[in-house]
Design a protein around this motif. Structure first.
Motif, PDB file in Angstrom:
ATOM      1  N   GLN A  40       8.178   3.393  -5.229  1.00 10.27           N
ATOM      2  CA  GLN A  40       8.453   1.979  -5.454  1.00 10.27           C
ATOM      3  C   GLN A  40       9.452   1.785  -6.587  1.00 10.27           C
ATOM      4  OE1 GLN A  40       4.463   0.522  -6.016  1.00 10.27           O
ATOM      5  NE2 GLN A  40       4.199   0.033  -3.850  1.00 10.27           N
ATOM      6  N   SER A  41       9.338   2.605  -7.617  1.00  2.00           N
ATOM      7  CA  SER A  41      10.270   2.499  -8.737  1.00  2.00           C
ATOM      8  C   SER A  41      11.683   2.860  -8.305  1.00  2.00           C
ATOM      9  CB  SER A  41       9.814   3.425  -9.872  1.00  2.00           C
ATOM     10  OG  SER A  41      10.747   3.424 -10.923  1.00  2.00           O
ATOM     11  N   VAL A 233       7.888 -15.722   5.721  1.00  2.00           N
ATOM     12  CA  VAL A 233       6.686 -15.546   4.912  1.00  2.00           C
ATOM     13  C   VAL A 233       7.031 -15.577   3.427  1.00  2.00           C
ATOM     14  CG1 VAL A 233       5.524 -14.176   6.703  1.00  2.00           C
ATOM     15  CG2 VAL A 233       6.874 -13.020   4.940  1.00  2.00           C
ATOM     16  N   ALA A 234       6.018 -15.822   2.617  1.00  4.55           N
ATOM     17  CA  ALA A 234       6.188 -15.772   1.167  1.00  4.55           C
ATOM     18  C   ALA A 234       6.147 -14.343   0.666  1.00  4.55           C
ATOM     19  CB  ALA A 234       5.116 -16.611   0.479  1.00  4.55           C
ATOM     20  N   ASP A 235       5.340 -13.504   1.315  1.00  5.55           N
ATOM     21  CA  ASP A 235       5.293 -12.067   1.039  1.00  5.55           C
ATOM     22  C   ASP A 235       4.744 -11.379   2.274  1.00  5.55           C
ATOM     23  OD1 ASP A 235       2.305 -11.254   0.738  1.00  5.55           O
ATOM     24  OD2 ASP A 235       2.466 -13.059  -0.492  1.00  5.55           O
ATOM     25  N   TYR A 236       4.837 -10.047   2.291  1.00  2.00           N
ATOM     26  CA  TYR A 236       4.422  -9.316   3.492  1.00  2.00           C
ATOM     27  C   TYR A 236       3.221  -8.400   3.251  1.00  2.00           C
ATOM     28  CZ  TYR A 236       7.784  -6.219   1.121  1.00  2.00           C
ATOM     29  OH  TYR A 236       8.476  -5.500   0.184  1.00  2.00           O
ATOM     30  N   SER A 237       2.565  -8.572   2.123  1.00  3.01           N
ATOM     31  CA  SER A 237       1.472  -7.654   1.776  1.00  3.01           C
ATOM     32  C   SER A 237       0.286  -7.768   2.730  1.00  3.01           C
ATOM     33  CB  SER A 237       1.014  -7.904   0.334  1.00  3.01           C
ATOM     34  OG  SER A 237       0.535  -9.234   0.185  1.00  3.01           O
ATOM     35  N   HIS A 238       0.157  -8.898   3.439  1.00  2.94           N
ATOM     36  CA  HIS A 238      -0.970  -9.098   4.350  1.00  2.94           C
ATOM     37  C   HIS A 238      -0.694  -8.542   5.738  1.00  2.94           C
ATOM     38  CE1 HIS A 238       1.823 -12.353   5.124  1.00  2.94           C
ATOM     39  NE2 HIS A 238       1.219 -12.598   6.271  1.00  2.94           N
ATOM     40  N   LEU A 239       0.502  -8.058   5.994  1.00  7.28           N
ATOM     41  CA  LEU A 239       0.873  -7.598   7.331  1.00  7.28           C
ATOM     42  C   LEU A 239       0.664  -6.097   7.476  1.00  7.28           C
ATOM     43  CD1 LEU A 239       4.191  -9.604   7.744  1.00  7.28           C
ATOM     44  CD2 LEU A 239       1.992 -10.124   8.816  1.00  7.28           C
ATOM     45  N   ASN A 240      -0.102  -5.713   8.475  1.00  6.78           N
ATOM     46  CA  ASN A 240      -0.303  -4.301   8.811  1.00  6.78           C
ATOM     47  C   ASN A 240      -0.616  -3.477   7.561  1.00  6.78           C
ATOM     48  OD1 ASN A 240       0.167  -5.001  11.488  1.00  6.78           O
ATOM     49  ND2 ASN A 240       2.354  -4.586  11.335  1.00  6.78           N
ATOM     50  N   ALA A 243       3.402  -2.792   3.509  1.00  9.11           N
ATOM     51  CA  ALA A 243       4.645  -2.321   2.882  1.00  9.11           C
ATOM     52  C   ALA A 243       5.891  -2.980   3.467  1.00  9.11           C
ATOM     53  CB  ALA A 243       4.753  -0.801   2.994  1.00  9.11           C
ATOM     54  N   GLY A 244       5.726  -3.818   4.482  1.00 10.17           N
ATOM     55  CA  GLY A 244       6.850  -4.587   4.993  1.00 10.17           C
ATOM     56  C   GLY A 244       7.531  -4.050   6.227  1.00 10.17           C
ATOM     57  N   GLY A 245       7.019  -2.969   6.822  1.00  7.83           N
ATOM     58  CA  GLY A 245       7.638  -2.431   8.019  1.00  7.83           C
ATOM     59  C   GLY A 245       6.847  -1.257   8.568  1.00  7.83           C
ATOM     60  N   TRP A 247       7.800   1.807   9.433  1.00  4.68           N
ATOM     61  CA  TRP A 247       8.043   3.066   8.727  1.00  4.68           C
ATOM     62  C   TRP A 247       7.744   2.950   7.243  1.00  4.68           C
ATOM     63  CZ3 TRP A 247       7.748   7.193  11.309  1.00  4.68           C
ATOM     64  CH2 TRP A 247       8.211   7.260  12.627  1.00  4.68           C
ATOM     65  N   GLU A 248       7.908   1.772   6.686  1.00  2.00           N
ATOM     66  CA  GLU A 248       7.569   1.586   5.283  1.00  2.00           C
ATOM     67  C   GLU A 248       6.075   1.815   5.052  1.00  2.00           C
ATOM     68  OE1 GLU A 248      11.092  -1.216   6.014  1.00  2.00           O
ATOM     69  OE2 GLU A 248       9.546  -0.135   7.138  1.00  2.00           O
ATOM     70  N   ASP A 249       5.245   1.440   6.025  1.00  2.00           N
ATOM     71  CA  ASP A 249       3.813   1.697   5.918  1.00  2.00           C
ATOM     72  C   ASP A 249       3.515   3.198   5.901  1.00  2.00           C
ATOM     73  OD1 ASP A 249       3.206  -0.993   5.889  1.00  2.00           O
ATOM     74  OD2 ASP A 249       2.728  -1.103   8.031  1.00  2.00           O
ATOM     75  N   ARG A 250       4.496   4.002   6.278  1.00  2.00           N
ATOM     76  CA  ARG A 250       4.339   5.454   6.298  1.00  2.00           C
ATOM     77  C   ARG A 250       5.139   6.142   5.189  1.00  2.00           C
ATOM     78  NH1 ARG A 250       3.206   2.985  10.578  1.00  2.00           N
ATOM     79  NH2 ARG A 250       1.885   3.827  12.208  1.00  2.00           N
ATOM     80  N   GLY A 251       5.591   5.375   4.194  1.00  2.00           N
ATOM     81  CA  GLY A 251       6.224   5.975   3.024  1.00  2.00           C
ATOM     82  C   GLY A 251       7.711   5.779   2.877  1.00  2.00           C
ATOM     83  N   TYR A 252       8.382   5.220   3.898  1.00  2.00           N
ATOM     84  CA  TYR A 252       9.805   4.976   3.764  1.00  2.00           C
ATOM     85  C   TYR A 252      10.065   3.808   2.813  1.00  2.00           C
ATOM     86  CZ  TYR A 252      11.228   8.055   7.637  1.00  2.00           C
ATOM     87  OH  TYR A 252      11.494   9.127   8.424  1.00  2.00           O
ATOM     88  N   GLU A 253      11.251   3.759   2.255  1.00  2.00           N
ATOM     89  CA  GLU A 253      11.611   2.672   1.360  1.00  2.00           C
ATOM     90  C   GLU A 253      11.740   1.359   2.132  1.00  2.00           C
ATOM     91  OE1 GLU A 253      15.210   3.705  -0.632  1.00  2.00           O
ATOM     92  OE2 GLU A 253      14.214   5.018  -2.072  1.00  2.00           O
ATOM     93  N   TRP A 254      11.276   0.273   1.517  1.00  2.00           N
ATOM     94  CA  TRP A 254      11.483  -1.033   2.145  1.00  2.00           C
ATOM     95  C   TRP A 254      12.941  -1.427   2.108  1.00  2.00           C
ATOM     96  CZ3 TRP A 254      13.291  -5.663   0.090  1.00  2.00           C
ATOM     97  CH2 TRP A 254      13.215  -6.762   0.960  1.00  2.00           C
ATOM     98  N   TYR A 255      13.604  -1.194   0.996  1.00  2.00           N
ATOM     99  CA  TYR A 255      15.031  -1.508   0.901  1.00  2.00           C
ATOM    100  C   TYR A 255      15.814  -0.242   1.203  1.00  2.00           C
ATOM    101  CZ  TYR A 255      19.519  -3.217  -0.761  1.00  2.00           C
ATOM    102  OH  TYR A 255      20.822  -3.588  -0.838  1.00  2.00           O
ATOM    103  N   ALA A 256      16.525  -0.255   2.322  1.00  2.00           N
ATOM    104  CA  ALA A 256      17.246   0.944   2.777  1.00  2.00           C
ATOM    105  C   ALA A 256      18.752   0.701   2.756  1.00  2.00           C
ATOM    106  CB  ALA A 256      16.796   1.315   4.177  1.00  2.00           C
ATOM    107  N   GLY A 257      19.233   0.129   1.655  1.00  2.00           N
ATOM    108  CA  GLY A 257      20.640  -0.247   1.557  1.00  2.00           C
ATOM    109  C   GLY A 257      21.579   0.940   1.558  1.00  2.00           C
ATOM    110  N   ILE A 258      22.762   0.743   2.170  1.00  2.00           N
ATOM    111  CA  ILE A 258      23.806   1.764   2.195  1.00  2.00           C
ATOM    112  C   ILE A 258      25.124   1.124   1.793  1.00  2.00           C
ATOM    113  CG2 ILE A 258      22.734   3.268   3.899  1.00  2.00           C
ATOM    114  CD1 ILE A 258      24.360   1.928   6.065  1.00  2.00           C
TER     115      ILE A 258
END
Length: 258
Positions: A40-41, A233-240, A243-245, A247-258
Motif C-alpha cells: 500500500q505504501s 461510490v464514496a469508497d470501495y472497501s465494502h466491495l468483494n 481492495a477495489g478490483g 486482481w487487487e483483492d489478490r495483491g495487485y496494486e490498485w493504482y497501476a499507472g504507466i
C-alpha cells in the motif's frame, strides 16, 4: 528532446521497475500485515509521484494505423460462460443495457445505440500487460466523463466501479465476478472511454464485447471487459475483498499507472 519529456521517461521507467518488483513479490508478502502495508505504501508513492510530476490530463501516446498489432492477444476471460452473458450474446447484444447508478442524481440504463450516440473518441494506443507483453489497437467508444455528467455525480462520489459479466475465478466473497475501479481523475481523463469497437469493427467477444473500459494510462488489468454496470461510490472497501478490483483483492496494486 525537452527536459519534461526526459523527466517523464525517467519517471515512467523507474515506476515501472518498482511496480514490477512489487508485483513479483506479491505471492511472498501479501499474506502478512507487514507485506500488505509495504504494498500500500509503494502504491501510494507511485500514484502521488506520477500525479505530482505529470499533467493529470496528459495523453498516453497514440500511434498511427500502420502500428496496429496484427495479433492482439486477448487475456483473462475470453469467452464467458455465465448464463446472463450467453443470453445477451445469443441475440447479438440487442438486449444489452448498461446501468449507471450508485451515487448519482439520475441513474441511467443505456443501450448500445445510446452509447454509440454519446460523445465519443477514437484512439490508437498501446495495451501494456503486467505479464510483460504489449499490443497496439484502435479503440472507439463513449467518453466516460460526459456519461457521468449525464448521470450527475453526487458530491460524495469519489470512485467509479465497473461490474462485469464474467466469472474469472473464485473471488474473496465467493462470487468470482470481475470488477474494477478508478478514481474521478482517471474517469474524467480525455482518453478514458467505454469501447464498443476495436480496429473499426464491433468489439469482439475475446476483447470484452459488447463494452470494455479503456483507461490508457494504466496497465491492462485495469481495462475491465464485459461491463454491465457502472457504480459511483464514496469508497470501495465494502466491495468483494475491499481492495477495489478482482486482481487487487489478490495483491495487485490498485493504482497501476504507466
Amino acid at each position: 528532446m525537452s527536459p519534461f519529456v526526459n523527466r517523464r521517461g525517467w519517471l515512467q521507467a523507474g515506476l515501472a521497475s518498482a511496480g514490477a518488483l512489487v508485483l513479483g513479490a506479491c505471492d511472498r508478502i501479501t499474506n502478512s500485515k507487514q507485506g500488505v502495508a509495504v504494498l500500500q505504501s509503494a502504491e501510494g508513492l507511485t500514484r502521488r509521484a506520477q500525479r505530482l510530476i505529470l499533467d493529470r490530463k496528459a495523453l498516453a501516446r497514440e500511434f498511427a494505423p500502420a502500428d496496429i498489432s496484427t495479433d492482439f492477444k486477448p487475456n483473462g476471460s475470453i469467452d464467458p460462460t455465465d448464463a446472463d452473458y450467453l443470453a445477451l450474446k445469443a441475440k447479438g447484444f440487442a438486449d444489452y443495457r448498461l446501468v449507471v447508478d450508485g451515487l448519482v442524481e439520475r441513474p441511467l440504463s443505456l443501450s448500445l445505440a445510446d452509447l454509440r450516440a454519446a460523445p465519443s473518441r477514437t484512439q490508437i494506443t498501446r495495451h501494456d500487460c503486467v505479464e510483460g507483453w504489449s499490443s497496439i489497437g484502435k479503440w472507439t467508444g463513449a467518453r466516460l466523463g460526459p456519461l457521468l455528467d449525464r448521470a450527475g455525480l453526487k458530491p460524495n462520489a469519489r470512485y467509479i466501479v465497473f461490474h462485469c459479466a464474467d466469472t474469472l475465478g473464485e473471488a474473496t466473497d465467493g462470487s468470482g465476478k470481475y470488477y474494477e475501479s478508478i478514481d474521478l481523475i482517471d474517469a474524467y481523463h480525455p482518453q478514458t472511454i467505454l469501447a464498443y469497437a476495436m480496429n473499426d469493427q464491433a468489439l469482439p467477444v475475446p476483447h470484452g464485447a459488447p463494452l470494455r473500459l479503456r483507461v490508457e494510462r494504466q496497465l491492462g488489468y485495469k481495462q475491465a471487459k464485459y461491463i454491465m454496470r457502472i457504480e459511483a461510490v464514496a469508497d470501495y472497501s465494502h466491495l468483494n475483498g475491499g481492495a477495489g478490483g478482482f486482481w487487487e483483492d489478490r495483491g495487485y496494486e490498485w493504482y497501476a499507472g504507466i
